[in-house]
Design a protein around this motif. Sequence first.
Motif, PDB file in Angstrom:
ATOM      1  N   HIS A   1    -107.699   1.393   3.587  1.00 33.05           N
ATOM      2  CA  HIS A   1    -107.809  -0.056   3.368  1.00 33.05           C
ATOM      3  C   HIS A   1    -108.916  -0.719   4.174  1.00 33.05           C
TER       4      HIS A   1
ATOM      5  N   VAL B   1    -101.484   3.694  13.100  1.00 34.01           N
ATOM      6  CA  VAL B   1    -100.434   3.204  12.215  1.00 34.01           C
ATOM      7  C   VAL B   1    -100.999   1.944  11.566  1.00 34.01           C
TER       8      VAL B   1
ATOM      9  N   GLU C   1    -100.796  -1.264   8.387  1.00 33.40           N
ATOM     10  CA  GLU C   1     -99.881  -2.183   7.691  1.00 33.40           C
ATOM     11  C   GLU C   1     -98.893  -2.823   8.666  1.00 33.40           C
TER      12      GLU C   1
ATOM     13  N   ILE D   1     -95.069  -2.094   8.696  1.00 29.07           N
ATOM     14  CA  ILE D   1     -94.826  -0.724   9.129  1.00 29.07           C
ATOM     15  C   ILE D   1     -95.035  -0.612  10.633  1.00 29.07           C
TER      16      ILE D   1
ATOM     17  N   TYR E   1     -92.314   0.521  13.347  1.00 25.36           N
ATOM     18  CA  TYR E   1     -92.660   1.659  14.209  1.00 25.36           C
ATOM     19  C   TYR E   1     -92.423   1.302  15.682  1.00 25.36           C
TER      20      TYR E   1
ATOM     21  N   GLU F   1     -88.819   1.210  16.437  1.00 30.05           N
ATOM     22  CA  GLU F   1     -88.185   2.523  16.496  1.00 30.05           C
ATOM     23  C   GLU F   1     -88.569   3.304  17.755  1.00 30.05           C
ATOM     24  N   VAL F   2     -89.833   3.214  18.148  1.00 25.28           N
ATOM     25  CA  VAL F   2     -90.264   3.969  19.330  1.00 25.28           C
ATOM     26  C   VAL F   2     -89.733   3.332  20.614  1.00 25.28           C
TER      27      VAL F   2
ATOM     28  N   PRO G   1     -76.785  -0.966   8.667  1.00 23.64           N
ATOM     29  CA  PRO G   1     -77.696  -0.643   7.549  1.00 23.64           C
ATOM     30  C   PRO G   1     -77.804  -1.720   6.483  1.00 23.64           C
TER      31      PRO G   1
ATOM     32  N   ARG H   1     -85.127  -6.396   5.584  1.00 21.57           N
ATOM     33  CA  ARG H   1     -86.303  -5.811   4.908  1.00 21.57           C
ATOM     34  C   ARG H   1     -86.611  -6.572   3.630  1.00 21.57           C
TER      35      ARG H   1
ATOM     36  N   ILE I   1     -86.718  -0.567  -0.875  1.00 19.29           N
ATOM     37  CA  ILE I   1     -85.726  -0.859   0.164  1.00 19.29           C
ATOM     38  C   ILE I   1     -84.420  -0.104  -0.111  1.00 19.29           C
TER      39      ILE I   1
ATOM     40  N   GLN J   1     -84.181   3.469   1.261  1.00 21.32           N
ATOM     41  CA  GLN J   1     -84.054   3.493   2.720  1.00 21.32           C
ATOM     42  C   GLN J   1     -82.620   3.209   3.124  1.00 21.32           C
ATOM     43  N   TYR J   2     -81.983   2.294   2.398  1.00 21.69           N
ATOM     44  CA  TYR J   2     -80.566   1.995   2.640  1.00 21.69           C
ATOM     45  C   TYR J   2     -79.724   3.238   2.352  1.00 21.69           C
TER      46      TYR J   2
ATOM     47  N   GLU K   1     -79.940   5.768   5.036  1.00 17.69           N
ATOM     48  CA  GLU K   1     -79.209   5.439   6.262  1.00 17.69           C
ATOM     49  C   GLU K   1     -77.710   5.637   6.123  1.00 17.69           C
TER      50      GLU K   1
ATOM     51  N   PRO L   1     -90.674   9.096  14.247  1.00 19.60           N
ATOM     52  CA  PRO L   1     -91.146   7.743  13.939  1.00 19.60           C
ATOM     53  C   PRO L   1     -92.576   7.688  13.405  1.00 19.60           C
ATOM     54  N   TYR L   2     -93.474   8.546  13.910  1.00 18.22           N
ATOM     55  CA  TYR L   2     -94.849   8.490  13.423  1.00 18.22           C
ATOM     56  C   TYR L   2     -94.948   9.000  11.994  1.00 18.22           C
TER      57      TYR L   2
ATOM     58  N   ARG M   1     -92.598   8.980   9.897  1.00 13.54           N
ATOM     59  CA  ARG M   1     -91.935   7.995   9.071  1.00 13.54           C
ATOM     60  C   ARG M   1     -92.874   6.837   8.757  1.00 13.54           C
ATOM     61  N   ALA M   2     -93.670   6.415   9.753  1.00 15.10           N
ATOM     62  CA  ALA M   2     -94.645   5.342   9.530  1.00 15.10           C
ATOM     63  C   ALA M   2     -95.675   5.776   8.477  1.00 15.10           C
TER      64      ALA M   2
ATOM     65  N   ARG N   1     -93.993   5.588   5.086  1.00  8.98           N
ATOM     66  CA  ARG N   1     -93.877   4.187   4.655  1.00  8.98           C
ATOM     67  C   ARG N   1     -95.223   3.648   4.193  1.00  8.98           C
ATOM     68  N   PHE N   2     -96.300   4.092   4.835  1.00  5.03           N
ATOM     69  CA  PHE N   2     -97.644   3.659   4.442  1.00  5.03           C
ATOM     70  C   PHE N   2     -97.909   4.045   2.995  1.00  5.03           C
ATOM     71  N   TRP N   3     -97.584   5.296   2.637  1.00  6.07           N
ATOM     72  CA  TRP N   3     -97.856   5.759   1.272  1.00  6.07           C
ATOM     73  C   TRP N   3     -96.893   5.141   0.259  1.00  6.07           C
TER      74      TRP N   3
ATOM     75  N   LYS O   1     -95.707   2.117   0.493  1.00  9.16           N
ATOM     76  CA  LYS O   1     -96.247   0.768   0.286  1.00  9.16           C
ATOM     77  C   LYS O   1     -97.481   0.824  -0.618  1.00  9.16           C
ATOM     78  N   PHE O   2     -98.355   1.800  -0.376  1.00 12.94           N
ATOM     79  CA  PHE O   2     -99.552   1.958  -1.194  1.00 12.94           C
ATOM     80  C   PHE O   2     -99.157   2.140  -2.659  1.00 12.94           C
TER      81      PHE O   2
ATOM     82  N   ASP P   1     -96.382   1.294  -4.114  1.00  9.47           N
ATOM     83  CA  ASP P   1     -95.769   0.083  -4.615  1.00  9.47           C
ATOM     84  C   ASP P   1     -96.806  -0.984  -4.940  1.00  9.47           C
TER      85      ASP P   1
END
Lengths: 219, 227
Positions: free
Chosen positions: A51, A64, A66, A69, A73, A76-77, A89, A96, B68, B71-72, B75, B87-88, B90-91, B94-96, B98-99, B101
């Motif tokens: 982007h 990271v 967006e 996101i 992140y 979470e970290v 949840p 969200r 969404i 993801q629910y 969980e 977490p990384y 997962r980020a 989520r990036f892809w 979103k892309f 979407d």
Amino acid sequence: MADELVLLDFWPSPFGMRVRIALAEKGIKHEYREEDLRNKSALLLQMNPVHKKIPVLIHNGKPVCESLIQVQYIDEVWHDQAPLLPSDPYQRAIARFWADFVDKKIYELGRKIWTTKGEEQEAGKKEFIECLKLLEGELGDKPYFGGENLGYVDVVLVPFYSWFLAYEKCGNFSIEAECPKLIAWAKRCLQKESVSKSLPDQEKVYGFVLQLKKIFGIE
Amino acid sequence: MAVVKLFGAWTSPYFYRVIWALKLKGIPYECIEEDLLNKSPLLLQYNPVHKKIPVLVHDGKPICESTIIPQYIEEIWPQPSLLPSDPYERAMARFWIKFADDKLILLALSPSISKMYRASGEEQEKAVKYILEMLETMEDHGLIGGKKFFGGDKISMVDMAFGAVAHWLGVIEDAAGLKIFEAHKFPRLQSWIQNFKEVPIIKENLTDRDKMFALLKRRREMLLASK
């Protein structure tokens, strides 16, 4: 080994502000680097090749991208300090949903207000207010969208408050007159240092918008 | 036992994102087919903001948006996992998601709104260019390293988010009389499509191609005739 965190940002960006607030809420040390969007740094282009946009959060050399996101992140970290997303949840799904709603609507509608005139602008204003009213409904009687404390939706939405004066002047209307509850909420958020230090002054943003209008030849 | 209901429409790749998540995790659910031209009062009650499908209702509580909902589901029912635990990673996932979407919505690879078969001339050309850019990004950035799936060896939510490219794109191309995706130009993507469609749950849960082609062809003829 200490964490190395760099934020590539641009001062008027509401998306960048979200990340600034999240980092401040959790007291996370980081280096802030201002990008010139007309002359993007090699680092930015390397870290966000898809982007080529800010904000980019670089954690120990790994990017990271967006803003939603990035906030998730960070949450979470650094999950022990000032949690932003709810633990339940279902409540998380609701948070969200509204963050996604803000992302899909507020920026584009705001942009419509300061870049267009006449019928198009009127339509933009109308829909913008409708969206803010929906958000007011979701806020209800809570002090913050996150309940008693600042949460994910607060962090995602409040940056746009710094653009409200610009929208009002360009659109010739009063957001407070239509959505007093939301303005009260925004002012409440600004009482928090994490927010007040992350949001630029509304007058400064308005000045920036006027400059942009000149550059793009928008009346 | 909690009841899971899913409101959807057979043509929608967004609906299928949720079906795949539920089926991969072995979660029983009741499917409610919506007529998108005549939405039920119940759907409008569960999704008053967007009034769209898919909507998942779990224990009477609605969850909306096809990125969404999974993801629910992840969980509440963590196994088998459809999102990385790191977490990384997962980020990145989520990036892809979103892309996928953002690009597929604007496009959109949903038969009800795709500009490709609805338009002609300049508008169609723009839509085609947009899709090609998306495919190039997937090929050059998303699937780098010759992975089997976007997340590595296992299928994940990212693959499901791109499901429209694996199945719906082909039908829309045929209905519009266009050829956009050429396998030799996108070798990684071609591999990924095959890997994706070979996953048994995916193979058994894809919208009927012939039925959709007939529908799109009819719609395109109607639209072009009315211009």
